[in-house]
Design an enzyme around this catalytic site. Sequence first.
Site, PDB file in Angstrom:
ATOM      1  N   HIS A  85       0.839  -1.213   0.000  1.00  0.00           N
ATOM      2  CA  HIS A  85       0.000   0.000   0.000  1.00  0.00           C
ATOM      3  C   HIS A  85       0.867   1.255   0.000  1.00  0.00           C
ATOM      4  CE1 HIS A  85      -3.126  -2.736   2.129  1.00  0.00           C
ATOM      5  NE2 HIS A  85      -3.536  -2.534   0.892  1.00  0.00           N
ATOM      6  N   LYS A  93     -16.842  -6.005   5.334  1.00  0.00           N
ATOM      7  CA  LYS A  93     -16.025  -7.211   5.522  1.00  0.00           C
ATOM      8  C   LYS A  93     -15.779  -7.385   7.015  1.00  0.00           C
ATOM      9  CE  LYS A  93     -12.882  -7.108   1.557  1.00  0.00           C
ATOM     10  NZ  LYS A  93     -11.469  -6.943   1.189  1.00  0.00           N
ATOM     11  N   ARG A 138      -2.282  -6.067  -8.466  1.00  0.00           N
ATOM     12  CA  ARG A 138      -1.121  -6.970  -8.409  1.00  0.00           C
ATOM     13  C   ARG A 138      -1.221  -8.119  -9.385  1.00  0.00           C
ATOM     14  NH1 ARG A 138      -2.602  -8.001  -2.342  1.00  0.00           N
ATOM     15  NH2 ARG A 138      -4.495  -8.102  -3.578  1.00  0.00           N
ATOM     16  N   SER A 192      -2.867  -7.979   2.421  1.00  0.00           N
ATOM     17  CA  SER A 192      -3.223  -7.898   3.845  1.00  0.00           C
ATOM     18  C   SER A 192      -3.598  -9.275   4.377  1.00  0.00           C
ATOM     19  CB  SER A 192      -4.383  -6.920   4.041  1.00  0.00           C
ATOM     20  OG  SER A 192      -3.964  -5.613   3.731  1.00  0.00           O
TER      21      SER A 192
HETATM   22  O1  PNS Z   1      -9.001  -3.158   0.358  1.00  0.00           O
HETATM   23  P1  PNS Z   1     -10.143  -3.556  -0.511  1.00  0.00           P
HETATM   24  O2  PNS Z   1     -10.970  -4.607   0.174  1.00  0.00           O
HETATM   25  O3  PNS Z   1      -9.709  -3.956  -1.876  1.00  0.00           O
HETATM   26  O4  PNS Z   1     -11.059  -2.240  -0.684  1.00  0.00           O
HETATM   27  C1  PNS Z   1     -12.334  -2.311  -1.267  1.00  0.00           C
HETATM   28  C2  PNS Z   1     -13.072  -0.966  -1.141  1.00  0.00           C
HETATM   29  C3  PNS Z   1     -13.126  -0.509   0.314  1.00  0.00           C
HETATM   30  C4  PNS Z   1     -12.364   0.082  -1.955  1.00  0.00           C
HETATM   31  C5  PNS Z   1     -14.522  -1.191  -1.720  1.00  0.00           C
HETATM   32  O5  PNS Z   1     -15.108  -2.269  -1.071  1.00  0.00           O
HETATM   33  C6  PNS Z   1     -15.398   0.046  -1.551  1.00  0.00           C
HETATM   34  O6  PNS Z   1     -15.277   0.974  -2.313  1.00  0.00           O
HETATM   35  N1  PNS Z   1     -16.260   0.022  -0.510  1.00  0.00           N
HETATM   36  C7  PNS Z   1     -17.160   1.117  -0.220  1.00  0.00           C
HETATM   37  C8  PNS Z   1     -18.596   0.756  -0.561  1.00  0.00           C
HETATM   38  C9  PNS Z   1     -18.848   0.957  -2.047  1.00  0.00           C
HETATM   39  O7  PNS Z   1     -18.750   2.044  -2.568  1.00  0.00           O
HETATM   40  N2  PNS Z   1     -19.179  -0.156  -2.718  1.00  0.00           N
HETATM   41  C10 PNS Z   1     -19.494  -0.117  -4.125  1.00  0.00           C
HETATM   42  C11 PNS Z   1     -18.266  -0.192  -4.999  1.00  0.00           C
HETATM   43  S1  PNS Z   1     -17.669  -1.803  -5.128  1.00  0.00           S
END
Ligand code: PNS
Length: 164
Positions: free
Chosen positions: A19, A42, A94, A132
């Site tokens: 990150h 999550k 990645r 992670s």
């Molecule tokens: O670290 P991650 O799990 O790849 O991050 C995912 C994240 C947090 C960027 C994604 O789940 C997100 O944007 N969550 C906020 C809710 C949302 O907007 N969901 C719709 C888009 S998928």
Amino acid sequence: MSERHFLYPGTFDPFTRGHLDILERGLALCDRVTVAVAAGGKTTLLDRDERVELARGALAGLAGADRCRVVGFEGLLVDLARDLGASAVLRGVRSQADLEHEQAMAALNRVLSPGFEVVVLFPRPELAMISSTLVRDVARCGGELAALVTPGVAEALRRRSARS
Ligand code: PNS
């Protein structure tokens, strides 16, 4: 020209050297970056406030740290991007699996918010294996974390493992 402000969202459970690499390289492409730590959706090892604090600690030594801030967020990413006036979302990719996931998320976000843009960066090869999920696994098994996360994050994971 208007300010170029990237939003770097993620679960960051925890924030890794991968990150940090994406953040550092994103910073070189814009004026400032807001790291946005997602609250829910999550089950996480660390609660959101701890993930926010660890991300702050991890980026503190970065050249350009003064152009970064870390916030927690709930709700939709597109709403946060609009509220902050971000010009683009920054994401690291990645692998092929990551790419497919990012394409799906970007397409959905574009339906929700037509102006939505994503800047995708590929990690340095030596960091591309860090996730992670694997970091949490190594921590749970008592493995060496120095190459994977910053010292503050390693310490927090060790404390966490000792508790469970
Ligand atoms: O670290 P991650 O799990 O790849 O991050 C995912 C994240 C947090 C960027 C994604 O789940 C997100 O944007 N969550 C906020 C809710 C949302 O907007 N969901 C719709 C888009 S998928």
